[in-house]
Motif scaffolding. Structure first.
Motif, PDB file in Angstrom:
ATOM      1  N   ARG A 379       0.833  -1.207   0.000  1.00  0.00           N
ATOM      2  CA  ARG A 379       0.000   0.000   0.000  1.00  0.00           C
ATOM      3  C   ARG A 379       0.866   1.254   0.000  1.00  0.00           C
ATOM      4  N   TYR A 380       0.338   2.293  -0.650  1.00  0.00           N
ATOM      5  CA  TYR A 380       1.110   3.512  -0.851  1.00  0.00           C
ATOM      6  C   TYR A 380       0.253   4.746  -0.605  1.00  0.00           C
ATOM      7  N   LEU A 381       0.931   5.813  -0.196  1.00  0.00           N
ATOM      8  CA  LEU A 381       0.319   7.141  -0.207  1.00  0.00           C
ATOM      9  C   LEU A 381       0.881   7.848  -1.433  1.00  0.00           C
ATOM     10  N   CYS A 382      -0.003   8.233  -2.354  1.00  0.00           N
ATOM     11  CA  CYS A 382       0.404   8.830  -3.632  1.00  0.00           C
ATOM     12  C   CYS A 382      -0.047  10.284  -3.698  1.00  0.00           C
ATOM     13  N   CYS A 407       5.107   7.094  -1.343  1.00  0.00           N
ATOM     14  CA  CYS A 407       5.908   6.189  -0.530  1.00  0.00           C
ATOM     15  C   CYS A 407       5.011   5.080  -0.004  1.00  0.00           C
ATOM     16  N   GLU A 408       5.624   4.030   0.515  1.00  0.00           N
ATOM     17  CA  GLU A 408       4.852   2.951   1.112  1.00  0.00           C
ATOM     18  C   GLU A 408       4.134   3.466   2.354  1.00  0.00           C
ATOM     19  N   ILE A 409       3.009   2.873   2.652  1.00  0.00           N
ATOM     20  CA  ILE A 409       2.126   3.389   3.703  1.00  0.00           C
ATOM     21  C   ILE A 409       2.785   3.316   5.070  1.00  0.00           C
ATOM     22  N   ASP A 410       3.774   2.448   5.242  1.00  0.00           N
ATOM     23  CA  ASP A 410       4.476   2.360   6.530  1.00  0.00           C
ATOM     24  C   ASP A 410       5.196   3.655   6.869  1.00  0.00           C
ATOM     25  N   HIS A 411       5.536   4.452   5.846  1.00  0.00           N
ATOM     26  CA  HIS A 411       6.230   5.724   6.069  1.00  0.00           C
ATOM     27  C   HIS A 411       5.270   6.915   6.054  1.00  0.00           C
ATOM     28  N   ALA A 412       4.003   6.664   5.762  1.00  0.00           N
ATOM     29  CA  ALA A 412       3.067   7.767   5.517  1.00  0.00           C
ATOM     30  C   ALA A 412       2.903   8.678   6.738  1.00  0.00           C
ATOM     31  N   HIS A 413       3.022   8.128   7.942  1.00  0.00           N
ATOM     32  CA  HIS A 413       2.828   8.953   9.140  1.00  0.00           C
ATOM     33  C   HIS A 413       3.885  10.049   9.264  1.00  0.00           C
ATOM     34  N   LYS A 414       4.993   9.917   8.533  1.00  0.00           N
ATOM     35  CA  LYS A 414       6.037  10.935   8.565  1.00  0.00           C
ATOM     36  C   LYS A 414       5.717  12.100   7.635  1.00  0.00           C
ATOM     37  N   LEU A 415       4.704  11.951   6.791  1.00  0.00           N
ATOM     38  CA  LEU A 415       4.337  12.971   5.817  1.00  0.00           C
ATOM     39  C   LEU A 415       3.154  13.790   6.303  1.00  0.00           C
ATOM     40  N   TYR A 417       0.970  15.017   4.594  1.00  0.00           N
ATOM     41  CA  TYR A 417      -0.187  14.728   3.749  1.00  0.00           C
ATOM     42  C   TYR A 417      -1.052  13.583   4.293  1.00  0.00           C
ATOM     43  N   SER A 418      -0.615  12.918   5.330  1.00  0.00           N
ATOM     44  CA  SER A 418      -1.396  11.802   5.882  1.00  0.00           C
ATOM     45  C   SER A 418      -2.211  12.204   7.103  1.00  0.00           C
ATOM     46  N   LEU A 421      -5.968  11.427   6.995  1.00  0.00           N
ATOM     47  CA  LEU A 421      -6.333  10.243   6.224  1.00  0.00           C
ATOM     48  C   LEU A 421      -6.351   9.016   7.117  1.00  0.00           C
ATOM     49  N   ASP A 422      -7.347   8.177   6.933  1.00  0.00           N
ATOM     50  CA  ASP A 422      -7.400   6.904   7.634  1.00  0.00           C
ATOM     51  C   ASP A 422      -6.598   5.894   6.812  1.00  0.00           C
ATOM     52  N   ILE A 423      -5.425   5.555   7.311  1.00  0.00           N
ATOM     53  CA  ILE A 423      -4.574   4.637   6.558  1.00  0.00           C
ATOM     54  C   ILE A 423      -4.693   3.207   7.071  1.00  0.00           C
TER      55      ILE A 423
END
Length: 471
Positions: A379-382, A407-415, A417-418, A421-423
């Motif tokens: 899974r990704y955040l695009c 990036c892969e969703i595992d890193h999304a919390h560092k962005l 932009y998340s 969003l419910d990831i």
């Protein structure tokens, strides 16, 4: 979850040979048996934690280079090739592809080039592309494809060039929004180069270098980030000649045109690294949570430059988030692509129509977001946005592109932009793929052709959006 086993036979063999050691001598240094070394080099046994520690202590090896499995992208490229109908009778399984990519990567790359030659031969015979007809017969890849693969399999990170740019940024004090003026002054003081910002006679002129008079002319209509980038590019081609030549020699390109193209690409790489020095840029990116607009303002860079730079942050022992980055024109053609993630872009054909980068043209003033899942379950955040490149003036050419960063969703919390969003909700992720021929999804209404690995059923009594059912 079981710990992933690390197989690094090719890298270990290269390390041993670079130190001019026999297997017995290598084994003695690591305090293991010669047969054990042989098994490691042939990927019959995984690299253990104790072996990694010995490699780090004895040979000063960065163990992250062993953990980074670059064979994944090669496997995806091979899988796309074997999706061609000519292999329909007996397509190799995933394990066979893994063995090919891991144990004999040179042979795998050679097969990629051979397949590209096959495709071009078919296109020539069909008269599809007049440009390809003018290529010399026998070229396995075009020059641009050779260069594309050079950066692709280097993870889009060129260490020595990156560090050289970082040192120059410190030396020339390129630390604030006056960096263009400082770079102009550096060119004059160190290289006796005059930089002129001019309104060009040629409508598509961006940069010119008059070697005799030692004048660099840059289109005055360009935005400042582009002017800096062009000046830095020309400076790289003058100041970093020896380093760039060394890199080109190691690349061992088959075609002389590829060397010339890659030289420009390395100049571009240096320019981006000079505009956004590695350590300072990564530190700021982490502070602002990878807000590309803020980073653009802080470093005087365009969003494209920022996104491209983010995709290069793969310095050993100081890595940033692994990003993918792509540029897509209005016809849907991917004109620039880099990925430090498991997500790879189709080498042949267009991108998945469900990917949000295609919708970016509908939202010209926004950065749009998408939670996406590929068929392999990753899974990704695009992120996607568009930009116009104008040369200035009413009748001057304008180019429009859409850009994708993710990036892969595992890193999304560092962005940043998340944030809202419910990831964790599975239903929130859009199913996307790489290419229809290798995408195994059975319920995609945007499918153009069936997947090669599946049979289809066609009924004369039923008609759905997709005119066949995947069995």
């Amino acid at each position: 979850m079981a710990q992933r086993k690390i197989f690094a036979g090719v890298k270990l063999r290269a390390l041993r040979e670079s130190n001019k050691l026999t297997q017995a001598e290598f084994a003695s240094r690591l305090d293991i048996s010669t047969s054990y070394v042989n098994q490691l080099e042939n990927n019959q046994r995984p690299v253990t934690a104790s072996i990694m520690l010995s490699l780090a202590e004895t040979f000063n090896v960065d163990v992250t280079t062993l953990l980074a499995d670059k064979s994944d992208r090669l496997i995806i490229d091979l899988k796309e090739i074997f999706a061609d109908p000519i292999f329909a009778d007996a397509p190799p399984g995933l394990q066979e592809l893994k063995n090919l990519a891991t144990n004999t990567p040179d042979a795998a790359h050679a097969f990629l080039r051979l397949y590209e030659a096959y495709r071009k031969s078919n296109e020539r015979m069909a008269g599809v592309d007049d440009v390809l007809m003018r290529e010399q017969a026998g070229n396995l890849q075009t020059s641009y494809e050779e260069v594309r693969d050079f950066f692709h399999y280097a993870d889009n990170y060129i260490d020595e060039l990156d560090r050289a740019a970082e040192e120059l940024a410190k030396e020339a004090a390129l630390t604030d929004h006056h960096k263009l003026e400082r770079l102009v002054a550096y060119c004059a003081e160190v290289h006796e180069l005059n930089v002129e910002f001019v309104l060009p006679n040629k409508r598509d002129m961006i940069r010119q270098f008059d070697r005799t008079r030692r004048i660099i002319r840059i289109n005055a209509s360009l935005e400042k980030p582009t002017q800096f980038f062009q000046l830095a590019n020309q400076l790289a081609l003058l100041e970093q000649v020896s380093l760039i030549n060394d890199i080109l020699e190691r690349a061992n390109f088959k075609q002389k045109e590829a060397r010339a193209i890659c030289r420009i690409g390395l100049g571009n790489y240096f320019a981006g690294a000079l505009l956004m020095p590695y350590a300072a840029f990564l530190k700021e990116a982490e502070i602002v949570r990878y807000d590309i607009e803020v980073l653009g303002n802080r470093f005087g860079a365009s969003l494209e430059q920022v996104a491209h730079r983010l995709s290069t942050l793969q310095r050993p022992q100081h890595r940033g988030i692994p990003f993918f980055f792509a540029r897509v024109d209005q016809a849907g053609t991917i004109t620039k692509r880099h990925s430090a993630t498991a997500l790879q872009f189709a080498r042949f054909g267009g991108a998945c129509p469900l990917w949000n980068v295609h919708r970016a043209f509908e939202f010209p003033n926004e950065i749009i977001r998408q939670r996406a899942e590929t068929p392999d379950g990753k899974r990704y955040l695009c992120l996607a946005w568009i930009n116009e490149k104008r040369a200035g003036g009413f009748r001057q050419p304008t180019r429009r592109y859409a850009y994708a960063l993710g990036c892969e969703i595992d890193h999304a919390h560092k962005l940043i932009y998340s944030e809202d969003l419910d990831i964790s909700e599975t239903a929130a992720f859009d199913p996307i793929g790489i290419s229809c021929r290798i995408c195994e999804r059975r319920n995609c209404t945007q499918r153009s052709v069936p997947p090669i690995a599946a049979e289809i059923s066609i009924s004369p009594d039923e008609r759905s959006v997709v005119p066949y059912e995947i069995v």
